[in-house]
Enzyme design. Structure first.
Site, PDB file in Angstrom:
ATOM      1  N   TYR A   1      -0.356   0.231  10.117  1.00 37.28           N
ATOM      2  CA  TYR A   1      -0.688  -0.473   8.869  1.00 37.28           C
ATOM      3  C   TYR A   1       0.468  -0.345   7.875  1.00 37.28           C
ATOM      4  CZ  TYR A   1      -3.351  -1.147   4.446  1.00 37.28           C
ATOM      5  OH  TYR A   1      -3.804  -1.545   3.214  1.00 37.28           O
TER       6      TYR A   1
ATOM      7  N   SER B   1       0.830  -1.211   0.000  1.00 38.07           N
ATOM      8  CA  SER B   1       0.000   0.000   0.000  1.00 38.07           C
ATOM      9  C   SER B   1       0.859   1.254   0.000  1.00 38.07           C
ATOM     10  CB  SER B   1      -0.869  -0.022   1.253  1.00 38.07           C
ATOM     11  OG  SER B   1      -1.375   1.250   1.542  1.00 38.07           O
TER      12      SER B   1
ATOM     13  N   LYS C   1       2.897  -3.277   6.375  1.00 40.37           N
ATOM     14  CA  LYS C   1       3.045  -3.519   4.930  1.00 40.37           C
ATOM     15  C   LYS C   1       4.525  -3.413   4.529  1.00 40.37           C
ATOM     16  CE  LYS C   1      -1.300  -4.150   3.539  1.00 40.37           C
ATOM     17  NZ  LYS C   1      -1.766  -5.433   2.972  1.00 40.37           N
TER      18      LYS C   1
HETATM   19  N1  LIG Z   1      -8.830  -1.159  -0.849  1.00 39.52           N
HETATM   20  C1  LIG Z   1      -7.792  -0.334  -0.815  1.00 39.52           C
HETATM   21  O1  LIG Z   1      -7.922   0.917  -0.909  1.00 39.52           O
HETATM   22  C2  LIG Z   1      -6.425  -0.889  -0.660  1.00 39.52           C
HETATM   23  C3  LIG Z   1      -5.360  -0.059  -0.919  1.00 39.52           C
HETATM   24  C4  LIG Z   1      -4.097  -0.551  -0.773  1.00 39.52           C
HETATM   25  C5  LIG Z   1      -3.898  -1.868  -0.376  1.00 39.52           C
HETATM   26  N2  LIG Z   1      -4.963  -2.678  -0.119  1.00 39.52           N
HETATM   27  C6  LIG Z   1      -4.707  -4.046   0.318  1.00 39.52           C
HETATM   28  O2  LIG Z   1      -5.373  -4.925  -0.564  1.00 39.52           O
HETATM   29  C7  LIG Z   1      -5.838  -6.067   0.159  1.00 39.52           C
HETATM   30  C8  LIG Z   1      -7.308  -6.281  -0.068  1.00 39.52           C
HETATM   31  O3  LIG Z   1      -8.002  -5.090   0.300  1.00 39.52           O
HETATM   32  P1  LIG Z   1      -9.587  -5.050   0.395  1.00 39.52           P
HETATM   33  O4  LIG Z   1      -9.985  -3.640   0.214  1.00 39.52           O
HETATM   34  O5  LIG Z   1     -10.138  -6.110  -0.473  1.00 39.52           O
HETATM   35  O6  LIG Z   1      -9.783  -5.421   1.944  1.00 39.52           O
HETATM   36  P2  LIG Z   1     -11.031  -6.133   2.654  1.00 39.52           P
HETATM   37  O7  LIG Z   1     -11.031  -5.631   4.072  1.00 39.52           O
HETATM   38  O8  LIG Z   1     -12.280  -5.972   1.857  1.00 39.52           O
HETATM   39  O9  LIG Z   1     -10.640  -7.675   2.607  1.00 39.52           O
HETATM   40  C9  LIG Z   1      -9.717  -8.242   3.493  1.00 39.52           C
HETATM   41  C10 LIG Z   1     -10.195  -9.652   3.781  1.00 39.52           C
HETATM   42  O10 LIG Z   1      -9.239 -10.304   4.633  1.00 39.52           O
HETATM   43  C11 LIG Z   1      -9.947 -11.143   5.506  1.00 39.52           C
HETATM   44  N3  LIG Z   1      -9.156 -11.440   6.684  1.00 39.52           N
HETATM   45  C12 LIG Z   1      -8.671 -10.546   7.596  1.00 39.52           C
HETATM   46  N4  LIG Z   1      -8.036 -11.189   8.578  1.00 39.52           N
HETATM   47  C13 LIG Z   1      -8.079 -12.504   8.277  1.00 39.52           C
HETATM   48  C14 LIG Z   1      -7.570 -13.666   8.929  1.00 39.52           C
HETATM   49  N5  LIG Z   1      -6.867 -13.598  10.080  1.00 39.52           N
HETATM   50  N6  LIG Z   1      -7.814 -14.866   8.359  1.00 39.52           N
HETATM   51  C15 LIG Z   1      -8.507 -14.950   7.189  1.00 39.52           C
HETATM   52  N7  LIG Z   1      -8.992 -13.875   6.554  1.00 39.52           N
HETATM   53  C16 LIG Z   1      -8.782 -12.666   7.085  1.00 39.52           C
HETATM   54  C17 LIG Z   1     -11.202 -10.362   5.847  1.00 39.52           C
HETATM   55  O11 LIG Z   1     -12.233 -11.216   6.334  1.00 39.52           O
HETATM   56  C18 LIG Z   1     -11.531  -9.686   4.522  1.00 39.52           C
HETATM   57  O12 LIG Z   1     -12.485 -10.448   3.799  1.00 39.52           O
HETATM   58  C19 LIG Z   1      -5.460  -5.835   1.613  1.00 39.52           C
HETATM   59  O13 LIG Z   1      -4.244  -6.502   1.870  1.00 39.52           O
HETATM   60  C20 LIG Z   1      -5.278  -4.359   1.690  1.00 39.52           C
HETATM   61  O14 LIG Z   1      -4.376  -4.001   2.715  1.00 39.52           O
HETATM   62  C21 LIG Z   1      -6.214  -2.205  -0.277  1.00 39.52           C
END
Ligand SMILES: NC(=O)c1ccc[n+]([C@@H]2O[C@H](COP(=O)([O-])OP(=O)(O)OC[C@H]3O[C@@H](n4cnc5c(N)ncnc54)[C@H](O)[C@@H]3O)[C@@H](O)[C@H]2O)c1
Ligand SMILES: NC(=O)c1ccc[n+]([C@@H]2O[C@H](COP(=O)([O-])OP(=O)(O)OC[C@H]3O[C@@H](n4cnc5c(N)ncnc54)[C@H](O)[C@@H]3O)[C@@H](O)[C@H]2O)c1
Lengths: 305, 305
Positions: A134, A112, A138
């Site tokens: 966070y 991120s 990362k």
């Molecule tokens: N959406 C954004 O703006 C963004 C930006 C940069 C990076 N990211 C990264 O992309 C990835 C996906 O993002 P997203 O927006 O889909 O997030 P999200 O919160 O929708 O999905 C994360 C998923 O991880 C699961 N999870 C968390 N802890 C867990 C555990 N211990 N065991 C099993 N499952 C677990 C949750 O249940 C959830 O479904 C993440 O790693 C996030 O940090 C997202």
């Protein structure tokens, strides 16, 4: 091709699993909650990561996309949970690959822009000095993915995603959630709260663009990363004012957005850079991110029709 | 002042414990092996870190200097041991501070130039893209120390030390060990092996200089670090040729050094930068490092007389 997606019930994970299945992959969907969609040929494993990895990652696993995470405000609020999921969960996934896979699997890690802190502009040589947990988690993840790759345990690829807008559905615990809600809610005729000023610049990518980046990271030759297995993904710099102007151009009412400053959000989002040089991604063939108008348009097409 | 030193039986740790005791500190010396010297007023706790932390770190602990580590070649050889000691051991020490100390203790972490990779010159804004596990573990450590500081759990200070020369006594598992042995052995009339070319540049500090850096890191106001709790410590750039010339100037026989290239050493040491901008350290009042001649002289004074 058998591909494991962790966080596969999440916003990006579930869409990615569907895209990969369309491309012919047998997808294993790992998440602690039930995935909303399990694509044809796919298999869901529901439970905490450490309990499903044993069944998910096998000798013939060819690729892993690691998306399971506690996002920014969540990790800031619960320090222990953030390290447990974002650091230990990643390490456990890397260890499962090392222990079980016959060949080093491709390993895409969703990093991120939060790895950066206290800089207005960033490129691929900007140091990772994060000012939130966070981002620290990362940045630690990137170091792990690179070191496990160097050792030949995985064929790793860390991709630093921009803030995603417009994220459909209910907000998660991301401090940047307003970057979606100030467009999404008014497009649905609802009020939204913006915790930052009109002149705040953000570094954004649409869901489609972020998914294209993750898929390209899976496809690209690992050697294209050079010495270090990490890349800033494409995005666009957009101010809150420009977002609301685009909202209006697509028929939304910007009067539905109330400005209520939130110091907790500013303390996280305010430390992230908004301007990026993504020439490494461009040289590696990552597709460009789309404009703010295309972001709004694709949300209307994908979610509102 | 009660100060805990981990790795206190080691080369730097044991000398530091003695210096701190001279300055009036009550020192708790933690190491898995018996410290060679336990200074007056000091207390030694012998055992693996995780077993001694409970007795070492208490409500009134005012400072911790964390030196316990598996060094470069050791961490490259045994991947699991490196992560266990260099990452989990640090995290356990930070957690003990968080759980037990009444006030956030000063926390000095000995990081290393090994956090850098594939760059000839470095400053405090050079990204940490290490190309060896030891460097990855130290870079992860810096992120942890900064995040625990930001949260107010410790008052952290990461200090990136140069390669130390002349390290007296038996070599440890550092890939840079030759930077000491090619001077130390000939000064004692013995043969030494140099695994790198005459024109290899190294970034060095004497033991005295490294100890001054660690002590200054303990004394300085934490706010002087600015946004990020890390600093490149002072050192000097010296080529192998310049080292051997200094050896000769101080009566050593450079003919006692045999050149035998070692790819394993080159793969680690060859990725470390040899030229540093240490203006942050200078602005923070860290004392300058001494010249190669002074390094040789202080070894003769401290160890051979
Ligand atoms: N959406 C954004 O703006 C963004 C930006 C940069 C990076 N990211 C990264 O992309 C990835 C996906 O993002 P997203 O927006 O889909 O997030 P999200 O919160 O929708 O999905 C994360 C998923 O991880 C699961 N999870 C968390 N802890 C867990 C555990 N211990 N065991 C099993 N499952 C677990 C949750 O249940 C959830 O479904 C993440 O790693 C996030 O940090 C997202
Ligand atoms: N000497 C250098 O050139 C140099 C350069 C840069 C950084 N550093 C860092 O400075 C610190 C001290 O270096 P040094 O040269 O004195 O190293 P050293 O090897 O002499 O001392 C390290 C000590 O840590 C102890 N230790 C290791 N694992 C332990 C465990 N699990 N539990 C308890 N004790 C444990 C060892 O017994 C040893 O006494 C290290 O963190 C090192 O990485 C050293």
């Amino acid at each position: 091709m058998s591909v494991v997606v962790t966080g596969a019930a999440g916003f990006l994970g579930n869409r990615l699993a569907q895209n990969l299945a369309k491309r012919g992959a047998q997808v294993v969907l790992c998440d602690q909650i039930e995935p909303p969609v399990v694509p044809a040929g796919g298999r869901a494993l529901v439970g905490p990561l450490e309990e499903t990895l044993g069944a998910a990652i096998a000798s013939d696993t060819r690729a892993v996309v690691h998306l399971a995470a506690v996002v920014s405000s969540g990790a800031e609020r619960d320090f222990d949970l953030g390290y447990r999921v974002n650091v230990d969960g990643l390490r456990g996934t890397l260890e499962a690959c090392r222990a079980r896979c016959a060949q080093p699997p491709k390993f895409v890690f969703a990093s991120s822009l939060a790895v950066f802190g206290a800089t207005d502009a960033a490129d691929d040589a900007t140091p990772t000095t994060p000012l939130n947990s966070y981002g620290a988690q990362k940045a630690i993840g990137e170091l792990l993915v690179n070191d496990y790759s160097r050792k030949g345990f995985v064929d790793g690829r860390s991709v630093r995603l921009p803030t995603i807008s417009i994220r459909p559905g209910a907000p998660n615990a991301a401090a940047s959630g307003f970057a979606s809600s100030i467009l999404r809610e008014p497009l649905a005729g609802q009020r939204a709260v913006c915790p930052m000023d009109l002149d705040t610049d953000l570094w954004l990518a649409s869901p489609r663009s972020a998914l294209r980046s993750l898929e390209h990271a899976l496809d690209v030759d690992g050697a294209a990363f050079g010495d270090y297995r990490c890349v800033n993904a494409p995005g666009v710099t957009v101010s809150v004012e420009e977002m609301l102007a685009a909202l209006a151009r697509h028929g939304g009412d910007r009067g539905l957005v109330d400005f209520v400053p939130d110091p907790a959000v500013a303390a996280i989002v305010g430390t992230w850079p908004a301007r990026f040089d993504t020439s490494k991604a461009a040289a590696m063939g990552f597709p460009d991110a789309c404009s703010i108008d295309a972001m709004v348009r694709s949300h209307i097409e994908d979610e509102l029709n």
